[in-house]
Design a protein around this motif. Structure first.
Motif, mmCIF file in Angstrom:
data_model
loop_
_atom_site.group_PDB
_atom_site.id
_atom_site.type_symbol
_atom_site.label_atom_id
_atom_site.label_comp_id
_atom_site.label_asym_id
_atom_site.label_seq_id
_atom_site.Cartn_x
_atom_site.Cartn_y
_atom_site.Cartn_z
ATOM 1 N N THR A 1 -0.229 -10.786 -14.750
ATOM 2 C CA THR A 1 -1.169 -10.200 -14.333
ATOM 3 C C THR A 1 -0.757 -9.757 -12.759
ATOM 4 O O THR A 1 -1.178 -8.529 -12.236
ATOM 5 C CB THR A 1 -2.481 -11.209 -14.070
ATOM 6 O OG1 THR A 1 -2.668 -11.926 -15.275
ATOM 7 C CG2 THR A 1 -3.673 -10.368 -13.769
ATOM 8 N N PHE A 2 -0.146 -10.529 -11.978
ATOM 9 C CA PHE A 2 -0.089 -9.953 -10.539
ATOM 10 C C PHE A 2 1.004 -8.825 -10.751
ATOM 11 O O PHE A 2 0.799 -7.912 -10.218
ATOM 12 C CB PHE A 2 0.662 -11.303 -10.062
ATOM 13 C CG PHE A 2 1.192 -10.992 -8.449
ATOM 14 C CD1 PHE A 2 0.150 -10.842 -7.483
ATOM 15 C CD2 PHE A 2 2.711 -10.561 -8.152
ATOM 16 C CE1 PHE A 2 0.614 -10.670 -6.079
ATOM 17 C CE2 PHE A 2 2.802 -10.337 -6.736
ATOM 18 C CZ PHE A 2 1.974 -10.180 -5.895
ATOM 19 N N LEU B 1 -0.520 -5.766 -11.624
ATOM 20 C CA LEU B 1 -1.059 -5.039 -10.549
ATOM 21 C C LEU B 1 -0.280 -4.253 -9.723
ATOM 22 O O LEU B 1 -0.477 -3.347 -9.074
ATOM 23 C CB LEU B 1 -1.996 -6.205 -9.983
ATOM 24 C CG LEU B 1 -3.375 -6.493 -10.635
ATOM 25 C CD1 LEU B 1 -3.895 -7.745 -9.738
ATOM 26 C CD2 LEU B 1 -4.519 -5.533 -10.432
ATOM 27 N N VAL B 2 0.867 -4.942 -9.344
ATOM 28 C CA VAL B 2 1.805 -4.478 -8.564
ATOM 29 C C VAL B 2 2.233 -2.996 -8.896
ATOM 30 O O VAL B 2 2.556 -2.101 -8.264
ATOM 31 C CB VAL B 2 2.963 -5.440 -8.377
ATOM 32 C CG1 VAL B 2 4.273 -4.583 -7.704
ATOM 33 C CG2 VAL B 2 2.573 -6.468 -7.469
ATOM 34 N N TYR B 3 2.398 -3.105 -10.354
ATOM 35 C CA TYR B 3 2.866 -1.688 -11.032
ATOM 36 C C TYR B 3 1.917 -0.670 -10.801
ATOM 37 O O TYR B 3 2.429 0.439 -10.495
ATOM 38 C CB TYR B 3 3.194 -1.810 -12.510
ATOM 39 C CG TYR B 3 3.817 -0.661 -13.257
ATOM 40 C CD1 TYR B 3 5.159 -0.200 -12.773
ATOM 41 C CD2 TYR B 3 2.835 0.241 -13.990
ATOM 42 C CE1 TYR B 3 5.514 1.056 -13.411
ATOM 43 C CE2 TYR B 3 3.251 1.320 -14.464
ATOM 44 C CZ TYR B 3 4.663 1.840 -14.382
ATOM 45 O OH TYR B 3 4.834 2.997 -14.782
ATOM 46 N N PHE B 4 0.584 -0.990 -10.912
ATOM 47 C CA PHE B 4 -0.501 0.007 -10.699
ATOM 48 C C PHE B 4 -0.795 0.366 -9.261
ATOM 49 O O PHE B 4 -2.153 0.757 -9.038
ATOM 50 C CB PHE B 4 -1.462 -0.255 -11.632
ATOM 51 C CG PHE B 4 -1.195 0.219 -13.160
ATOM 52 C CD1 PHE B 4 -0.983 1.190 -13.467
ATOM 53 C CD2 PHE B 4 -0.946 -0.837 -13.942
ATOM 54 C CE1 PHE B 4 -0.652 1.669 -14.972
ATOM 55 C CE2 PHE B 4 -0.720 -0.742 -15.419
ATOM 56 C CZ PHE B 4 -0.794 0.648 -15.628
ATOM 57 N N PHE B 5 -0.081 -0.259 -8.295
ATOM 58 C CA PHE B 5 -0.583 -0.201 -6.975
ATOM 59 C C PHE B 5 0.094 1.133 -6.568
ATOM 60 O O PHE B 5 1.528 1.138 -6.426
ATOM 61 C CB PHE B 5 -0.067 -1.405 -6.282
ATOM 62 C CG PHE B 5 -0.370 -1.350 -4.735
ATOM 63 C CD1 PHE B 5 -1.874 -1.618 -4.525
ATOM 64 C CD2 PHE B 5 0.159 -1.198 -3.724
ATOM 65 C CE1 PHE B 5 -2.257 -1.733 -3.282
ATOM 66 C CE2 PHE B 5 -0.130 -1.359 -2.364
ATOM 67 C CZ PHE B 5 -1.642 -1.651 -1.991
ATOM 68 N N PHE B 6 -0.559 2.133 -6.039
ATOM 69 C CA PHE B 6 0.148 3.451 -5.773
ATOM 70 C C PHE B 6 0.281 3.571 -3.977
ATOM 71 O O PHE B 6 0.732 4.704 -4.140
ATOM 72 C CB PHE B 6 -0.789 4.464 -6.293
ATOM 73 C CG PHE B 6 -0.902 4.426 -7.903
ATOM 74 C CD1 PHE B 6 0.166 5.107 -8.393
ATOM 75 C CD2 PHE B 6 -1.645 4.046 -8.394
ATOM 76 C CE1 PHE B 6 -0.056 4.896 -9.975
ATOM 77 C CE2 PHE B 6 -2.091 3.983 -9.748
ATOM 78 C CZ PHE B 6 -1.057 4.243 -10.623
#
Lengths: 406, 214, 337
Positions: B151-152, B155-160
């Motif tokens: 999950t973490f 989220l990092v991948y989709f943090f732009f």
């Protein structure tokens, strides 16, 4: 010892006596002594309005009698009467382990009294009636205060960043790898001198995925106009057709060649899902585009389109936020913009304050979730391992913050 | 009559399957009939359930006149057919978009964000909070770690707002791997689903229709 | 229509007539014959594998043919396969078994005939399990054809001797409230009042005249809900509205396509139990000890999966090894370019 012969008359007196005695023994539970009956009656019964509803439920709580264990009980029965009347009517049962009951057969603002009976065998041991309670409607559900606060935080961040972008300030967004892939794919079509196919999904302009697809079309159309490549765009919605035509026309005007544009570049096919797919498949097989773009909202047609594109050897770039369709695009396409990447790419290209601000605001939400996950998991693990009060409190706080009560 | 229905169903099933060899007249016939019938079926269903069931019956029998407001919004939607006043159709559309968005925000936010985050907060080595350390099976411990880390990093991948470089980039890479593995599982399930549909049809052909299966 | 096409149609008609009227019924392969068939197919696959590495690609029609055989042949075979029970399936079973006789179970049928092969066996087993344990069933649907699927499942369930002997009555032991349009808004309204969404049942009987549901006002009167879903509106909507807002205790049966998306809800305990696809249906049949179609279909399912995996291996081998052998061939021919 001497045998005592039992005479027949004696036998006839003893036998009925034995039968009576036997039946009295087996039927023992029926003659329960008074004091044990009192000990079975549930106590501390409270009836109060069930909080934060439309005023149609009363919540009952009680405690089992001291000397009662669950194995003895068959359950509890709940009785209700209106305040003015004494005729209590049964309204429901609960199991022996449940000491809570929600009565939703009540009318707002009327007053009711309740009695609860512990059931043993078929015998109810009834409590006294509760003081009257009435259901009321609450306008605000304070149970959801945490949801409201976190929602406000993220919505506030979105609004703030939109305003920020509107004032012309620069917002940083990382480079999206998919955009380079788009440029490469167009480059290939130029080299091969074959057309480009652009499919904006099957939803209308009210879907944000379609909007993102059309924004990316702007980028594609710019290159198309510059290098004079043929673009073919079959659509399944009339409004999408109008918007797409405007977008491409604008690109051609920007390139200084408005005469090279023609309306046939974007064609409406049909609203019917599989009718549309069949037509697009036909176009692919006949015209053999060098590059296919699938950017927008897709459903069951995703794999059909991507497979056909694969069979004609086209370079394929896909992007959608439909979780169920992403695996197919990932498997069959050369590059896929996954979920939010589609919106990010669109925001990156358009520089539109609303898109940029929303993306930034959502990043705040994601950051919050990331921090909470790290802190929460660490707190839970440490608290569990070494039983440190601080971490237990921290963990409880996090859980409280994210628990949605209903 | 039932036999006729079975033979008809078999005719259409075989017709559609014939596409596997190549496009042909039989397939085209079946497809056209299917498209026509489904359009007609939906029209009739929506008419009787919505216009008759939810509107007309409730107005005439239960005198629920609030429904007239909804009906007038529906009529406005049809004004799209008259281009000069077509813009009126935007009003009901705004109503629908606004109301749905309001409902969805709460539902999605509560179910897919709040509850999911809450359930990711767990001690890594126990079945649930309050259980003693290492009370979970090795299987659940690995599961807990995968869920929390997955999950973490997802989220990092989709943090732009940050470039994918260094350690952050490494985490993003783990994130995208997790997502890809999920896609793989999803694809596998889809294959299973499609096979089930084929099995269902074959059971119909060889069992219900030809009666060859016991 | 070309002449070739016409000929092909005539052949198909002939084969169908032959199968329908001339072949003795039913056909059943003994275990030995079954294994011989399996061995033969494996041998042909091996040959294909070797030929592919040598650079001879198989056409897609060959793949279709093999998948077709893998699906059809096991239907005639007398072999069975072990079905291990997964915890999420057992959860559904445990939830049902824990209910007291007379408890009310809500079953929403949100699918249509195309998804029936996966979901119908779940529905039948669920009905049979509930009725054999004297639970009361309230049926509804958010898809127009859902309640009809429920009728089919119920008719079949009532034929089982152990259920038939109970002389169950409509309206008292089970009720079909029918379909209501409005997707998740229907669920939302049901949270307040069932009757507002279902003034009558499927047959037009007024809600209040049905003894089973007369006292069912909303979700708080439902002890367990089971939801069969094939898309939208589906399990996601039920979880968001009925579970998270109204606290309904719910399990779900899903088509395999969307099952992976439901696991987060299962882990967060928003779902009490999950049956995924035909596999889930078969496991549920095993848990309930009520063997039905899903268990029978599982052999076909496994065979078809093996074929798919085999062709994935063949394809990849061709991709990696075939490349080398092609190069070798070209070099041997003396014409590298």
């Amino acid at each position: 010892m001497k045998n005592v012969p039992i005479s027949y008359p004696t036998f006839f007196i003893i036998l009925p006596l034995l039968i009576i005695l036997n039946s009295a023994l087996t039927a023992q539970p029926e003659v329960t002594p008074i004091d044990s009956a009192a000990a079975l009656i549930p106590r501390n019964i409270t009836a109060k309005d069930f909080k934060y509803d439309r005023g149609e439920t009363i919540e009952l709580n009680w405690k089992p009698a001291d000397r009662v264990n669950q194995e003895m009980l068959d359950g509890y029965e709940v009785y209700r009467a209106e305040e003015s009347s004494d005729s209590f009517v049964s309204i429901g049962f609960t199991g022996p382990d449940v000491t809570r009951f929600k009565d939703n057969g009540v009318v707002s603002e009327k007053r009711y009294r309740y009695r609860v009976a512990a059931i043993v065998g078929d015998v109810p041991y009834l409590s006294e009636a509760t003081p009257p309670a009435s259901p009321t409607m609450e306008l605000v559900n304070f149970n959801l205060a945490n949801l409201f606060i976190i929602g406000c935080l993220i919505a506030g961040a979105v609004t703030y960043f939109i305003g920020h972008a509107r004032r012309g300030k620069k917002l940083f967004i990382r480079k999206i790898a998919g955009l380079e892939a788009i440029d490469e794919a167009i480059g290939r079509a130029t080299e091969m001198g074959r057309p480009i196919l652009f499919v904006p999904g099957i939803n209308d302009m009210d879907d944000v995925q379609t909007i993102a697809g059309i924004t990316l079309l702007g980028r594609v159309a710019k290159v198309v106009a510059d290098y004079d490549i043929k673009i073919n765009m079959p659509v399944s919605r009339s409004i999408v057709m109008t918007t797409a035509r405007e977008t491409i026309k604008e690109a051609y005007m920007g390139a200084g060649r408005p005469d090279a544009y023609n309306d046939d570049m974007v064609r409406y096919i049909t609203d019917e899902q599989f009718g549309y797919v069949a037509a697009v498949d036909g176009i692919m097989v006949r015209e053999k585009p060098a590059t296919c773009f699938y950017l927008g909202a897709f459903y069951a047609e995703s794999l059909i389109l991507a497979e056909t594109g694969n069979s004609i050897g086209a370079i394929q770039i896909a992007g959608t936020a439909q979780p169920a369709q992403l695996p197919f695009f990932v498997a069959a396409c050369d590059y896929t913009l996954i979920g939010e990447e589609l919106f990010a790419a669109s925001a990156y290209l358009s520089n539109e304050p609303k898109q940029l601000g929303s993306l930034k605001g959502q990043d705040v939400g994601k950051l919050l979730a990331m921090v909470v996950i790290i802190v929460g998991v660490v707190a839970a693990t440490i608290s569990q391992s070494w039983n440190i009060a601080f971490f237990t409190r921290l963990y409880d706080l996090m859980i409280k913050l994210f628990t949605v009560q209903n | 009559m039932e036999i006729f229905g079975t033979w008809l169903a078999a005719f259409f099933t075989l017709g559609i399957i014939s596409f596997l060899y190549r496009d042909n007249a039989w397939y085209k016939l079946c497809e056209s009939i299917f498209v026509g019938i489904s359009a007609g079926y939906w029209f009739v269903t929506l008419f009787w359930d919505n216009i008759h069931g939810l509107f007309w019956e409730r107005i005439t029998e239960r005198h629920d006149y609030w429904l007239l407001i909804g009906a007038s919004l529906g009529l406005m939607m049809l004004l799209r057919l008259i281009p000069p006043i077509g813009w009126i159709s935007r009003w009901p559309l705004s109503f629908v978009v606004g109301a749905t968005a309001g409902l969805y925000i709460i539902n999605y936010f509560a179910s897919n964000v709040m509850v999911q985050v809450e359930n990711t907060l767990m001690p890594l080595f126990s079945a649930k909070f309050g259980d003693p350390l290492f009370s979970a099976s090795p299987y659940s411990i690995v599961g807990n770690i995968v869920v929390a880390a997955g999950t973490f990093t997802g989220l990092v991948y989709f943090f732009f707002s940050k470039e994918h470089k260094g350690a952050f980039g490494g985490m993003a890479k783990i994130g995208i791997w997790t997502i890809m593995i999920t896609f793989g599982a999803s694809f596998g399930y889809t294959v299973m689903s499609r096979m089930s549909l084929l099995i269902g049809r074959m059971d119909f052909i060889f069992g219900d229709w030809l009666g060859l299966i016991r | 229509m070309t002449r070739g096409e016409l000929m092909a149609y005539l052949v198909i008609v002939a084969v169908v007539l032959l199968l329908a009227f001339a072949v003795p019924k039913p056909i059943s392969f003994s275990t030995t014959v079954s294994y011989i068939i399996v061995g033969f197919i494996a041998l042909v696959l091996l040959i294909i594998f070797v030929r592919t590495i040598q650079g001879n690609m198989v056409g897609r029609r060959i793949v279709f043919l093999f998948v077709g055989m893998a699906v059809i042949l096991p239907l005639f075979m007398t072999i069975s396969q072990p079905i291990p029970l997964s915890p999420e399936v057992k959860q559904v079973y445990d939830a049902v078994v824990a209910l007291k006789p007379g408890s009310k179970v809500l079953v929403s049928f949100d699918y249509d005939p195309p998804s029936a092969p996966e979901l119908q066996p779940m529905a039948e087993t669920f009905f049979r399990l509930c009725l054999s344990r004297d639970l009361k069933i309230v049926i509804m649907g958010l898809w127009p054809q859902g309640p009809q699927q429920a009728e089919i499942a119920m008719r079949k369930t009532l034929e089982y001797p152990e259920i038939a002997s109970k002389n169950l009555r409509y309206g008292i032991d089970y009720v079909n409230l029918g379909f209501q349009t409005g997707n998740e808004f229907v669920i939302q309204r049901m949270g307040g009042d069932f009757k507002s969404m279902f003034p009558t049942d499927l047959n037009g009987t007024a809600y209040d005249s049905l003894p089973l549901v007369r006292n069912v006002r909303n979700f708080s009167n439902i002890d367990y809900a089971f939801h069969l879903s094939a898309g939208y509106p589906g399990t996601v909507e039920w979880v968001q509205v009925a579970v998270d807002r109204y606290g309904l205790k719910m399990g779900a049966g899903n088509t395999a396509v969307q099952t992976t998306q439901m696991y987060p809800y299962l882990r967060a305990r928003q779902l009490v139990g999950l049956l995924g696809g035909l596999n889930g249906a078969a496991e549920f049949e095993r848990a309930a000890d009520m063997i039905g179609k899903a268990t029978k279909f599982m052999v076909s399912q496994s065979f078809s999966h093996i074929i798919v995996i085999a062709f994935i291996i063949i394809g990849n081998a061709a991709f990696f090894l075939g490349d080398k052998s092609r190069k070798r061939k070209q070099e041997a021919a003396g014409g590298g370019h």
